[in-house]
Design a protein around this motif. Structure first.
Motif, mmCIF file in Angstrom:
data_model
loop_
_atom_site.group_PDB
_atom_site.id
_atom_site.type_symbol
_atom_site.label_atom_id
_atom_site.label_comp_id
_atom_site.label_asym_id
_atom_site.label_seq_id
_atom_site.Cartn_x
_atom_site.Cartn_y
_atom_site.Cartn_z
ATOM 1 N N UNK A 52 12.397 -19.997 -90.239
ATOM 2 C CA UNK A 52 11.256 -19.675 -91.110
ATOM 3 C C UNK A 52 10.290 -18.726 -90.415
ATOM 4 N N UNK A 53 9.735 -17.777 -91.181
ATOM 5 C CA UNK A 53 8.688 -16.904 -90.625
ATOM 6 C C UNK A 53 7.414 -17.673 -90.299
ATOM 7 N N UNK A 54 7.359 -18.961 -90.669
ATOM 8 C CA UNK A 54 6.201 -19.774 -90.310
ATOM 9 C C UNK A 54 6.382 -20.432 -88.947
ATOM 10 N N UNK A 55 7.557 -20.299 -88.350
ATOM 11 C CA UNK A 55 7.717 -20.736 -86.967
ATOM 12 C C UNK A 55 7.209 -19.619 -86.061
ATOM 13 N N UNK A 56 6.939 -19.906 -84.769
ATOM 14 C CA UNK A 56 6.526 -18.828 -83.871
ATOM 15 C C UNK A 56 7.604 -17.745 -83.801
ATOM 16 N N UNK A 57 7.208 -16.483 -83.679
ATOM 17 C CA UNK A 57 8.174 -15.374 -83.644
ATOM 18 C C UNK A 57 8.797 -15.265 -82.260
ATOM 19 N N UNK A 58 9.666 -16.177 -81.963
ATOM 20 C CA UNK A 58 10.073 -16.422 -80.587
ATOM 21 C C UNK A 58 11.510 -16.920 -80.566
ATOM 22 N N UNK A 59 12.231 -16.623 -79.490
ATOM 23 C CA UNK A 59 13.546 -17.234 -79.322
ATOM 24 C C UNK A 59 13.545 -18.069 -78.050
ATOM 25 N N UNK A 69 17.059 -18.775 -82.188
ATOM 26 C CA UNK A 69 15.724 -18.693 -82.768
ATOM 27 C C UNK A 69 15.132 -20.091 -82.844
ATOM 28 N N UNK A 70 13.824 -20.163 -82.907
ATOM 29 C CA UNK A 70 13.145 -21.424 -83.190
ATOM 30 C C UNK A 70 13.668 -21.950 -84.529
ATOM 31 N N UNK A 94 3.520 -22.758 -87.904
ATOM 32 C CA UNK A 94 2.297 -22.287 -87.242
ATOM 33 C C UNK A 94 1.188 -21.994 -88.251
ATOM 34 N N UNK B 100 9.173 -11.588 -88.242
ATOM 35 C CA UNK B 100 10.417 -12.007 -88.883
ATOM 36 C C UNK B 100 10.834 -10.996 -89.950
ATOM 37 N N UNK B 164 11.412 -15.857 -75.381
ATOM 38 C CA UNK B 164 11.055 -14.442 -75.530
ATOM 39 C C UNK B 164 10.316 -14.276 -76.846
ATOM 40 N N UNK B 165 9.084 -13.780 -76.759
ATOM 41 C CA UNK B 165 8.246 -13.614 -77.942
ATOM 42 C C UNK B 165 8.369 -12.181 -78.468
ATOM 43 N N UNK B 170 13.886 -11.831 -81.181
ATOM 44 C CA UNK B 170 14.336 -12.117 -82.550
ATOM 45 C C UNK B 170 15.547 -11.270 -82.921
ATOM 46 N N UNK B 173 18.666 -12.757 -81.289
ATOM 47 C CA UNK B 173 19.094 -14.043 -81.854
ATOM 48 C C UNK B 173 19.647 -13.882 -83.269
#
Lengths: 256, 256, 256, 256
Positions: A52-59, A69-70, A94, B100, B164-165, B170, B173
Motif C-alpha cells: 500500500x502507498x500508505x506504508x512507508x516508501x521503503x524496502x 517491500x513493506x 503512515x 509508490x 532503503x527509503x 522501491x 523490490x
C-alpha cells in the motif's frame, strides 16, 4: 498502486469459519510477537500479501541481500481442527486515511472468507517498569465480553480511556457493523521496548481461547535476551539510547 | 495534473532490451552524479519528462532566466552497442504515496520498453569522514546477486539494516513482481555532503558492468573542487554551516 | 471507506423545515456542550452516524468496554412544536480537505431535509481569565444579522478578525451559496479549558431564539465541578499541567 | 467540493486576447498589493470565484459581520483599450498537490479565455533592510525576456537561485507547455513585512508594460503608514514581535 494492492498467492481453497488473529506492530510489539509466534509454531502458510502507498516508501533487506517491500501478510493455519487466519506485517499505515482504507480492505477479506470472529492483539502501555500478567480487553458487543471474561481477560470500565489508535481498534469497531464478533486483547507492558514477556502472557490466554497448545521456547528465549540487554543497560546506565532494539516511535504509537 | 504527468518527447523509436540506470537525488547525491555523468558522456538524448504534484511546488531557474518545473527525466543512450535508459531528476517525491505512484509509473515505462534489468544507484551513509571504494549491493533475486558479485560489488547480510527509503529501493523490490531483474548499487559515502569521490568509485564499477569506458575528468574535477572546499572549511573550522554545497535535508534522506 | 461513510439509522420520516444546530468540538468545547445538553434535554433521537477517514484513526471505549469509532452524529428532536436537527461529534476533521468534504456532506443532508436555517455554536477565545455573558455572532447575510441582534447577540465589525477555522465557519459561509440562512454564535471563553459557564450563557440565548426552555441543572453542575477543579489548581499552583480536563490541542484550534 | 470548486459569476461575454495578471499572497505581499491596486483603480469586475479544499479550512469575516470562505478570485478590467484579467486571492494552496492542481485549473481558464500572455507578480526577498527599485524577472522563453528587458526588468543569471515556490513560478513554467508567454516579475523587498513601497516600484514597471497610467495614492498612503509603523517600532526597539502587520509565515514562503 494508487490504492492498496492485494496479491493473492493461493486460490481455490475452502476455509471453514476461520477465526482471524491480527498482530500488527504496536506498543511493545506485543501483538506482533504473539501472532508471528503462532504463525511459526502452527506452520501457517502465506496466502496473501498487501502492499500500500500508505506504508512507508521503503524496502527491507533480507538476510540473503534480496529486498522486499513493506507489506502486511495474511497466513492460513490449522489448530485443533479449526481454521485460523493471521494478519501480520512490517508496519501499519503512515496516514490516517490509510488506516481506514486498509481496515476496510481487511474486513472485506474477512467477510469473503466467512470469518465469524476477530481477535486483534496489542500492548497496553502502563508506564511502569515491569510487565504484568494481566490481559486487558475491549470488544464490539457485550455478549462476547461475557464469553471471553471466562478466560481471565480483564475488562475495566472505559479503559483504555484514551481510546485505541490504529488497526487493532478500528477492526474491532467496524467489524461490528458487518456482523463479525471482535475483541482487542492487550498485554500490559511498560511500553518502552519490545516486550516478549508481555507477549508470553498474552499468548497463554489466546491459546486457551483457541483451545490449542504451542511451544513457547522461542518467545522465552527472546524474553531472556531482552532481560540480558536490559541488565547490561542498567549496568552501564545508558538507558537513554537504545537504537537497535527499540521499535520505531511510529510503531509505539499504536496500541495493537 | 492530479496524477503524474508524462510528456513523451520522442515517438516511434525501437529499443533493444535497454538496461535502465536510475540516479535520483539521495545520500551524497552519489547516484545522481553517476547517472548524470553517463548522460553527458554518452550524449544521451532526452525522451521523456515527468511532472508530478508529488514533487515540490516549485520551479527552477535556468542560466538564461527561463524557468522549468521540477521534473524527472528519462534519457536514451547507446554504449558498447547496447541501448541504455537513464532516469534522473531534480527531486524525488515529497510524499509517501507519490513514491509508490511514481515508481509504479516508472515500471510501467520500463515494461513498455522491454527493460530486462534495472540498476538503481545511490549512496550508503557510513557516518565516517572519508569515502570508501566499496560498492554495496542488494537485488531482487539471488541469481542476479551471484552474477554481479563478480564485478566486486559487496553483499553484506541484511544490509542496509535500516532498509532503503525512496525510489532506489522501491524500484528494485517491485520490479521483481514484473519479472525484471534489478539491483541497487550504493557507493559508501560520509553522507553529509555531495560526494563526487564516492560517485567515481561507483561509476567505475558500473562501467565495468555495462562493458563501457567513459571519460571521468568532470567528476574528478568536481571531486577536487569538493576537496578544496572541505580543506578551506577545515582551515576556518566552520564546518557547521555549509549552505551552498549541501543538498537539501530531504534529498539526503534517500539512499538512492 | 475512502470517502465519508454515512449510516442512516432511521428512514421514512418527514421533517418540517427543521433548524440545524451544530455543536462540534472547538474552543472551550462551548458549542459541543450546548448542543449535547439540548440533545439530552429534548431527548433527541439519533438518526445518522457519519464515519470518515478524515477523523483520527481511533476508537473510543464505552463504559461497558465496547468500542465505537470516532463519529459525527445527527439527532432529531422536537421543541416548541418545531423540528430541530443537532449535529454533534467526537472530533472535527484532522485534515483541511476533510473539513471541506464533510461540510459539503452536511450541507447536502441539510438540503435534503429542507433545512431553512443553521446555527453553528462555538467558543470565542478571549485570552482573559473569566467567561463573559456576551455571545458574539457572524452570519451569511445582513438580514439575518438584523433579526438575531434582537436576541442580544453582539456583532462587532470584522470580528473575529482572525477568521473562523473549522466546520462552524465553513458551514455558515457555504450554506449561503445553497440559499440557507446561517449564523455562527460564539460564547466568549478564556479558551484554555472546557468552559460550561460560557456554554450556559450561549444556551440561554439559543433557547430564546428557539422559543424553548430547558432545564440547565446538568450544565450548572459541570460548571461547578469545573470551578472546584480550577480552585484546587490555584491552591496547588499547578496550572501548567491539566491533562484530564483539557480538550486536545487540536480541538482547541477550532472556534466552533 | 472534493476538488477545486469554480463559481462563474458572469457568463456570455467575449474577451479579446486578455493579458492575465496574477497577484497572489507571497513575500512582502508585493504581488497581491499591486494586483489588488489595479483591480481597484481600473474598477475591474469580479467574474469568477474559486473555492478549494486546498485552501485553509477557514472563513474570513467582512466588516458587516457576514463571512466569506477563503477564495481566489478572477477580475476582468479594461485598460488602454485592452482586456485584462486579474487573479488575486486570500491564500495560496496549503498543500503541494493543491498548488499543481490549482495552477492547472488557472491555465485551463486562461486557455479558455484565449490569454496570450501571463504576468505573475511577486516579491524577491533580499534580506536587506530597505526596498529597492529593481524589478527582477524570469520568463518561459528567451524572446519574451528580450522584449520585456526594454521596460527595465532585470534578468540575472540563474536567479532566484533557490527557484520560485508557489503559483507564480508554476504558472510561468507550465504555461509554456500550453503556448502561452509568461513572465514572473519580482519586486525586491526586505521580505519581513508587507511592503507597499516595493509594490509601488513594481506597479510602475507593470503599468509601463501595459501602456496604462493609474493613480497610486492609496499605495503611497499604505507605504507611509508602513513607514510610520516601522519608525515607531524602531523607537521602541520592539522589532521582534509584529503580529498585526505581518503576513503569515506561510504567505511569506512564496515568492509570488
Amino acid at each position: 498502486m494508487q490504492q492498496s494492492t492485494l496479491v493473492r498467492l493461493k486460490e481455490g481453497f475452502e476455509l471453514n469459519k476461520p477465526i482471524l488473529v491480527v498482530g500488527l506492530p504496536g506498543v511493545g510489539l506485543v501483538g506482533k510477537l504473539v501472532a508471528e509466534h503462532l504463525v511459526d509454531e502452527l506452520e501457517a502458510e502465506k496466502i496473501m500479501e498487501v502492499y500500500s502507498p500508505h506504508f512507508p516508501p521503503q524496502v527491507l533487506v533480507n538476510k540473503d541481500c534480496t529486498v522486499r517491500p513493506v507489506s502486511n501478510i495474511i497466513y492460513y493455519g490449522k489448530a485443533n481442527g479449526n481454521d485460523i487466519l493471521f494478519l501480520v506485517g512490517d508496519h501499519q499505515s503512515t496516514t490516517s486515511q490509510g488506516h481506514y482504507e486498509l481496515c476496510s480492505l481487511y474486513l472485506d477479506i474477512a467477510e469473503e472468507f466467512g470469518v465469524p470472529r476477530i481477535y486483534t492483539l496489542g500492548g497496553y502501555p502502563t508506564g511502569k517498569l515491569t510487565s504484568e500478567e494481566t490481559v486487558l480487553g475491549v470488544a464490539n458487543n457485550t455478549k462476547l465480553i461475557e464469553e471471553i471474561k471466562e478466560y481471565g481477560i480483564e475488562f475495566r470500565e472505559s479503559e483504555p480511556n484514551g481510546g485505541i489508535v490504529g488497526a487493532s481498534g478500528l477492526l474491532v469497531a467496524f467489524s461490528g457493523m458487518r456482523g463479525i464478533d471482535a475483541a482487542c486483547l492487550m498485554g500490559m507492558t511498560p511500553g518502552y521496548l519490545m516486550d516478549p514477556k508481555s507477549a508470553q502472557f498474552l499468548l497463554k490466554v489466546l491459546c486457551k481461547m483457541l483451545g490449542i497448545e504451542v511451544n513457547t521456547d522461542s518467545l522465552k528465549k527472546k524474553a531472556e535476551e531482552m532481560e540480558n540487554i536490559l541488565e547490561k543497560l542498567k549496568e552501564k546506565e545508558e538507558q537513554q539510547t537504545l537504537p537497535e532494539i527499540k521499535p520505531t516511535e511510529e510503531d509505539l504509537r499504536y496500541i495493537g
